[in-house]
Write a protein that holds these residues in place. Structure first.
Motif, PDB file in Angstrom:
ATOM      1  N   PRO A   1       0.826  -1.219   0.000  1.00 41.22           N
ATOM      2  CA  PRO A   1       0.000   0.000   0.000  1.00 41.22           C
ATOM      3  C   PRO A   1       0.852   1.258   0.000  1.00 41.22           C
ATOM      4  CG  PRO A   1       0.032  -0.988   2.186  1.00 41.22           C
ATOM      5  CD  PRO A   1       0.789  -1.929   1.283  1.00 41.22           C
ATOM      6  N   ASP A   2       0.227   2.347  -0.372  1.00 35.77           N
ATOM      7  CA  ASP A   2       0.901   3.646  -0.434  1.00 35.77           C
ATOM      8  C   ASP A   2       1.073   4.217   0.977  1.00 35.77           C
ATOM      9  OD1 ASP A   2       1.752   6.245  -0.839  1.00 35.77           O
ATOM     10  OD2 ASP A   2       0.081   6.815  -2.122  1.00 35.77           O
ATOM     11  N   PRO A   3       2.304   4.266   1.490  1.00 38.49           N
ATOM     12  CA  PRO A   3       2.525   4.821   2.824  1.00 38.49           C
ATOM     13  C   PRO A   3       2.507   6.344   2.849  1.00 38.49           C
ATOM     14  CG  PRO A   3       4.623   4.222   1.884  1.00 38.49           C
ATOM     15  CD  PRO A   3       3.564   3.813   0.886  1.00 38.49           C
ATOM     16  N   THR A   4       2.480   6.971   1.656  1.00 36.60           N
ATOM     17  CA  THR A   4       2.598   8.433   1.577  1.00 36.60           C
ATOM     18  C   THR A   4       1.264   9.148   1.589  1.00 36.60           C
ATOM     19  OG1 THR A   4       2.512   8.654  -0.839  1.00 36.60           O
ATOM     20  CG2 THR A   4       4.671   8.119   0.159  1.00 36.60           C
ATOM     21  N   GLY A   5       0.156   8.405   1.548  1.00 37.04           N
ATOM     22  CA  GLY A   5      -1.153   9.056   1.533  1.00 37.04           C
ATOM     23  C   GLY A   5      -1.411   9.862   0.274  1.00 37.04           C
ATOM     24  N   GLY A   6      -0.854   9.406  -0.852  1.00 39.24           N
ATOM     25  CA  GLY A   6      -1.111  10.095  -2.111  1.00 39.24           C
ATOM     26  C   GLY A   6      -0.115  11.176  -2.472  1.00 39.24           C
ATOM     27  N   ALA A   7       1.051  11.184  -1.834  1.00 31.74           N
ATOM     28  CA  ALA A   7       2.058  12.221  -2.110  1.00 31.74           C
ATOM     29  C   ALA A   7       2.515  12.194  -3.567  1.00 31.74           C
ATOM     30  CB  ALA A   7       3.265  12.038  -1.196  1.00 31.74           C
ATOM     31  N   THR A   8       2.742  13.386  -4.094  1.00 30.48           N
ATOM     32  CA  THR A   8       3.318  13.535  -5.433  1.00 30.48           C
ATOM     33  C   THR A   8       4.660  14.267  -5.380  1.00 30.48           C
ATOM     34  OG1 THR A   8       2.061  15.579  -5.748  1.00 30.48           O
ATOM     35  CG2 THR A   8       1.092  13.547  -6.650  1.00 30.48           C
ATOM     36  N   HIS A   9       5.060  14.681  -4.199  1.00 28.01           N
ATOM     37  CA  HIS A   9       6.306  15.432  -4.022  1.00 28.01           C
ATOM     38  C   HIS A   9       7.008  14.964  -2.747  1.00 28.01           C
ATOM     39  CE1 HIS A   9       4.156  18.097  -6.720  1.00 28.01           C
ATOM     40  NE2 HIS A   9       5.253  18.814  -6.883  1.00 28.01           N
ATOM     41  N   TYR A  10       8.306  15.159  -2.723  1.00 26.99           N
ATOM     42  CA  TYR A  10       9.091  14.965  -1.499  1.00 26.99           C
ATOM     43  C   TYR A  10      10.351  15.806  -1.621  1.00 26.99           C
ATOM     44  CZ  TYR A  10      11.976  11.869  -4.322  1.00 26.99           C
ATOM     45  OH  TYR A  10      12.777  11.371  -5.311  1.00 26.99           O
ATOM     46  N   TYR A  11      10.978  16.000  -0.505  1.00 25.05           N
ATOM     47  CA  TYR A  11      12.312  16.592  -0.540  1.00 25.05           C
ATOM     48  C   TYR A  11      13.180  15.897   0.495  1.00 25.05           C
ATOM     49  CZ  TYR A  11      11.353  19.593   3.566  1.00 25.05           C
ATOM     50  OH  TYR A  11      11.050  20.063   4.814  1.00 25.05           O
ATOM     51  N   ALA A  12      14.472  15.959   0.272  1.00 26.34           N
ATOM     52  CA  ALA A  12      15.427  15.341   1.183  1.00 26.34           C
ATOM     53  C   ALA A  12      15.721  16.293   2.336  1.00 26.34           C
ATOM     54  CB  ALA A  12      16.719  15.004   0.439  1.00 26.34           C
ATOM     55  N   LEU A  13      15.729  15.747   3.524  1.00 22.57           N
ATOM     56  CA  LEU A  13      16.031  16.550   4.709  1.00 22.57           C
ATOM     57  C   LEU A  13      17.454  17.102   4.672  1.00 22.57           C
ATOM     58  CD1 LEU A  13      14.271  14.332   7.375  1.00 22.57           C
ATOM     59  CD2 LEU A  13      13.613  16.643   6.681  1.00 22.57           C
ATOM     60  N   SER A  14      18.291  16.555   3.836  1.00 24.54           N
ATOM     61  CA  SER A  14      19.668  17.041   3.725  1.00 24.54           C
ATOM     62  C   SER A  14      19.758  18.397   3.022  1.00 24.54           C
ATOM     63  CB  SER A  14      20.524  16.022   2.960  1.00 24.54           C
ATOM     64  OG  SER A  14      20.009  15.830   1.650  1.00 24.54           O
ATOM     65  N   MET A  15      18.660  18.855   2.444  1.00 27.15           N
ATOM     66  CA  MET A  15      18.652  20.184   1.813  1.00 27.15           C
ATOM     67  C   MET A  15      18.835  21.247   2.889  1.00 27.15           C
ATOM     68  SD  MET A  15      15.574  19.757  -0.960  1.00 27.15           S
ATOM     69  CE  MET A  15      15.761  21.409  -1.586  1.00 27.15           C
ATOM     70  N   LYS A  16      19.491  22.336   2.543  1.00 26.91           N
ATOM     71  CA  LYS A  16      19.753  23.401   3.521  1.00 26.91           C
ATOM     72  C   LYS A  16      18.465  24.050   4.004  1.00 26.91           C
ATOM     73  CE  LYS A  16      24.357  24.246   1.886  1.00 26.91           C
ATOM     74  NZ  LYS A  16      25.285  25.068   1.183  1.00 26.91           N
ATOM     75  N   LYS A  17      17.484  24.169   3.106  1.00 31.98           N
ATOM     76  CA  LYS A  17      16.175  24.689   3.499  1.00 31.98           C
ATOM     77  C   LYS A  17      15.119  24.024   2.619  1.00 31.98           C
ATOM     78  CE  LYS A  17      16.179  28.812   0.607  1.00 31.98           C
ATOM     79  NZ  LYS A  17      15.891  30.223   0.543  1.00 31.98           N
ATOM     80  N   PRO A  18      13.894  23.913   3.117  1.00 33.78           N
ATOM     81  CA  PRO A  18      12.842  23.285   2.317  1.00 33.78           C
ATOM     82  C   PRO A  18      12.566  24.077   1.041  1.00 33.78           C
ATOM     83  CG  PRO A  18      12.157  23.505   4.611  1.00 33.78           C
ATOM     84  CD  PRO A  18      13.435  24.282   4.448  1.00 33.78           C
ATOM     85  N   PRO A  19      12.144  23.385  -0.017  1.00 29.03           N
ATOM     86  CA  PRO A  19      11.784  24.107  -1.242  1.00 29.03           C
ATOM     87  C   PRO A  19      10.566  24.991  -1.011  1.00 29.03           C
ATOM     88  CG  PRO A  19      11.316  21.760  -1.451  1.00 29.03           C
ATOM     89  CD  PRO A  19      12.000  21.946  -0.146  1.00 29.03           C
TER      90      PRO A  19
END
Length: 141
Positions: free
Chosen positions: A101-119
């Motif tokens: 099953p989809d654990p993301t609840g329908g997500a179409t986007h993500y970002y890596a926490l290693s980014m300096k700031k969220p997009p």
């Protein structure tokens, strides 16, 4: 629906490029984000057509950017470790075949926490999951 071998391979390579080092659950979550784009229900999707089209849409998954260090591995110029690609392939096949099953609840986007700031797009989107090194979202404006 039958998914071509090329699409399965491109999805597995994308998972390797975007989420290697994550648990199987983390790989599955990234794969579901891609599947949610594939399955958006639109005849001609902005995201691209099929798994290969979605994964390789310019500037959507950074590992496919020609300037990204992962790109040379994805296109076969450099060798990916077999066990790493095999784990990504297991996740790709499980998601494509609908075995998890989809654990993301329908997500179409993500970002890596290693980014300096969220997009910027994350500010007005609905967070659905935080897992491993990624945060997942849907309803991105």
């Amino acid at each position: 629906m039958t998914v071509p071998e090329k699409d399965r391979d491109i999805l597995a390579r994308t998972l390797w490029g975007e989420a290697r080092g994550e648990s199987l659950a983390g790989l599955l979550a990234v794969a579901w984000t891609i599947r949610n784009r594939v399955d958006d229900g639109k005849a001609k999707s902005w995201w691209g057509e099929g798994y290969a089209g979605v994964c390789q849409k310019p500037y959507q998954f950074s590992c496919w950017n020609k300037t990204d260090p992962n790109y040379q591995f994805l296109i076969g110029v450099k060798q990916i470790l077999f066990r790493e690609l095999a784990q990504a392939r297991i996740a790709a096949d499980q998601v494509i075949d609908g075995k998890v099953p989809d654990p993301t609840g329908g997500a179409t986007h993500y970002y890596a926490l290693s980014m300096k700031k969220p997009p910027a797009w994350a500010a007005n989107a609905k967070q659905t999951l935080k897992l491993g090194g990624h945060v997942f979202f849907k309803d991105v404006p």
